[in-house]
Scaffold this motif. Structure first.
Motif, PDB file in Angstrom:
ATOM      1  N   ARG A 129      62.385   5.889  12.721  1.00  0.00           N
ATOM      2  CA  ARG A 129      61.339   5.906  13.737  1.00  0.00           C
ATOM      3  C   ARG A 129      60.928   7.348  14.076  1.00  0.00           C
ATOM      4  NH1 ARG A 129      60.137   2.068  18.580  1.00  0.00           N
ATOM      5  NH2 ARG A 129      61.517   0.640  17.503  1.00  0.00           N
ATOM      6  N   ALA A 130      61.855   8.286  13.960  1.00  0.00           N
ATOM      7  CA  ALA A 130      61.563   9.689  14.273  1.00  0.00           C
ATOM      8  C   ALA A 130      60.501  10.276  13.340  1.00  0.00           C
ATOM      9  CB  ALA A 130      62.846  10.516  14.186  1.00  0.00           C
ATOM     10  N   GLN A 131      60.323   9.685  12.163  1.00  0.00           N
ATOM     11  CA  GLN A 131      59.324  10.187  11.211  1.00  0.00           C
ATOM     12  C   GLN A 131      57.909   9.698  11.513  1.00  0.00           C
ATOM     13  OE1 GLN A 131      62.307   9.103   7.906  1.00  0.00           O
ATOM     14  NE2 GLN A 131      60.903  10.514   6.904  1.00  0.00           N
ATOM     15  N   LEU A 132      57.777   8.715  12.401  1.00  0.00           N
ATOM     16  CA  LEU A 132      56.447   8.240  12.792  1.00  0.00           C
ATOM     17  C   LEU A 132      55.740   9.328  13.583  1.00  0.00           C
ATOM     18  CD1 LEU A 132      57.323   4.599  13.904  1.00  0.00           C
ATOM     19  CD2 LEU A 132      55.897   5.229  11.946  1.00  0.00           C
ATOM     20  N   LYS A 133      54.459   9.571  13.248  1.00  0.00           N
ATOM     21  CA  LYS A 133      53.680  10.597  13.940  1.00  0.00           C
ATOM     22  C   LYS A 133      52.650   9.920  14.831  1.00  0.00           C
ATOM     23  CE  LYS A 133      54.294  14.142  10.522  1.00  0.00           C
ATOM     24  NZ  LYS A 133      54.117  14.236   9.118  1.00  0.00           N
ATOM     25  N   LYS A 134      52.610  10.350  16.090  1.00  0.00           N
ATOM     26  CA  LYS A 134      51.704   9.769  17.071  1.00  0.00           C
ATOM     27  C   LYS A 134      50.251  10.026  16.678  1.00  0.00           C
ATOM     28  CE  LYS A 134      51.066   9.471  22.033  1.00  0.00           C
ATOM     29  NZ  LYS A 134      51.540   9.901  23.336  1.00  0.00           N
ATOM     30  N   GLY A 135      49.454   8.953  16.733  1.00  0.00           N
ATOM     31  CA  GLY A 135      48.029   9.067  16.427  1.00  0.00           C
ATOM     32  C   GLY A 135      47.699   9.138  14.948  1.00  0.00           C
ATOM     33  N   ALA A 136      48.698   9.065  14.064  1.00  0.00           N
ATOM     34  CA  ALA A 136      48.467   9.185  12.614  1.00  0.00           C
ATOM     35  C   ALA A 136      48.073   7.826  12.030  1.00  0.00           C
ATOM     36  CB  ALA A 136      49.712   9.726  11.927  1.00  0.00           C
ATOM     37  N   ILE A 137      46.823   7.721  11.608  1.00  0.00           N
ATOM     38  CA  ILE A 137      46.354   6.521  10.906  1.00  0.00           C
ATOM     39  C   ILE A 137      46.474   6.846   9.419  1.00  0.00           C
ATOM     40  CG2 ILE A 137      44.467   4.897  10.562  1.00  0.00           C
ATOM     41  CD1 ILE A 137      45.591   4.934  13.420  1.00  0.00           C
ATOM     42  N   THR A 138      47.579   6.438   8.833  1.00  0.00           N
ATOM     43  CA  THR A 138      47.904   6.830   7.455  1.00  0.00           C
ATOM     44  C   THR A 138      47.339   5.860   6.418  1.00  0.00           C
ATOM     45  OG1 THR A 138      50.005   5.672   7.717  1.00  0.00           O
ATOM     46  CG2 THR A 138      49.996   8.044   8.129  1.00  0.00           C
ATOM     47  N   ILE A 139      46.742   4.778   6.862  1.00  0.00           N
ATOM     48  CA  ILE A 139      46.129   3.812   5.929  1.00  0.00           C
ATOM     49  C   ILE A 139      44.673   4.206   5.747  1.00  0.00           C
ATOM     50  CG2 ILE A 139      45.488   1.393   5.607  1.00  0.00           C
ATOM     51  CD1 ILE A 139      48.085   0.651   7.089  1.00  0.00           C
ATOM     52  N   SER A 140      44.254   4.393   4.504  1.00  0.00           N
ATOM     53  CA  SER A 140      42.911   4.903   4.203  1.00  0.00           C
ATOM     54  C   SER A 140      41.822   3.925   4.634  1.00  0.00           C
ATOM     55  CB  SER A 140      42.792   5.185   2.700  1.00  0.00           C
ATOM     56  OG  SER A 140      42.737   3.955   1.993  1.00  0.00           O
ATOM     57  N   SER A 141      40.618   4.462   4.792  1.00  0.00           N
ATOM     58  CA  SER A 141      39.484   3.612   5.172  1.00  0.00           C
ATOM     59  C   SER A 141      39.202   2.574   4.084  1.00  0.00           C
ATOM     60  CB  SER A 141      38.243   4.461   5.447  1.00  0.00           C
ATOM     61  OG  SER A 141      37.897   5.205   4.301  1.00  0.00           O
ATOM     62  N   ARG A 142      39.435   2.928   2.824  1.00  0.00           N
ATOM     63  CA  ARG A 142      39.251   1.977   1.723  1.00  0.00           C
ATOM     64  C   ARG A 142      40.184   0.789   1.893  1.00  0.00           C
ATOM     65  NH1 ARG A 142      42.004   0.086  -2.177  1.00  0.00           N
ATOM     66  NH2 ARG A 142      41.178  -0.404  -4.213  1.00  0.00           N
TER      67      ARG A 142
END
Length: 197
Positions: A129-142
């Motif tokens: 869980r510590a590796q999760l970054k706040k506000g990071a939308i890591t899934i591409s728009s595609r």
């Protein structure tokens, strides 16, 4: 001097072939016809049935793989193992979608779980869980377009989304994970796992 030619005697009575009576002939022909029908008809019938099953199977596969968007339910165990997407128990709102082409195969999965379930999922994937970054939308728009996932707009709480990308060396999959903590008790998890065949 003329010699006499030997006379040929007729066949003995028990060696004579009796003339075939009409009823025996009818039975023999019926039996022959039955054998021909079985030898030709059974394989032909089997081929027709097999062709229909194969055609129906092809239609089902075509419908399955031409479908757009998520399918409600759990992906198969094989898919979860291949793409390394372990869905924890308990989970609900589970849905998935798979795409394949000659370059890349992707499995899209969403599920809602408990905080303990989220921790168990992340641990099995190989992250924390510590590796999760706040506000990071890591899934591409595609990828979001392929599934219909929206991580912004009405109802999206600022700071509710956390994300990470777990990169692995081929042939192991790379997973992009987004967690929505808008529900403080039951986080919603979105995963795109990508493999290169």
């Amino acid at each position: 001097m003329t010699g006499s030619l030997p006379q040929q005697g007729g066949p003995a009575d028990d060696e004579r072939v009796r003339a075939e009576d009409h009823s025996h002939m009818v039975r023999r022909r019926a039996f022959t016809l039955l054998i021909i029908v079985l030898l030709i008809g059974v394989p032909a019938g089997y081929l027709v049935i097999s062709a229909n099953q194969s055609r129906n199977s092809g239609k089902e596969k075509e419908e399955k793989y031409s479908a757009r968007g998520l399918t409600e339910g759990w992906p198969s165990k094989v898919q979860r193992r291949l793409y390394q997407v372990p869905i924890p128990h308990p989970s609900n709102q589970v849905a998935w979608y798979e795409t394949n082409n000659w370059k890349t195969s992707r499995l899209y999965v969403q599920f809602q779980t408990t905080h303990a379930g989220l921790d168990a999922f992340l641990k099995e994937v190989g992250v924390s869980r510590a590796q999760l970054k706040k506000g990071a939308i890591t899934i591409s728009s595609r990828d979001r377009q392929a599934t219909g996932w929206r991580f912004s707009g009405p109802g999206a709480r600022p700071g509710a989304y956390w994300g990470l990308v777990h990169k692995q060396k081929n042939p192991r999959p790379t997973q992009a994970v987004v967690v929505n903590t808008g529900n403080p008790t039951y986080p919603m998890v979105y995963v795109v796992s990508r493999t290169v065949p």
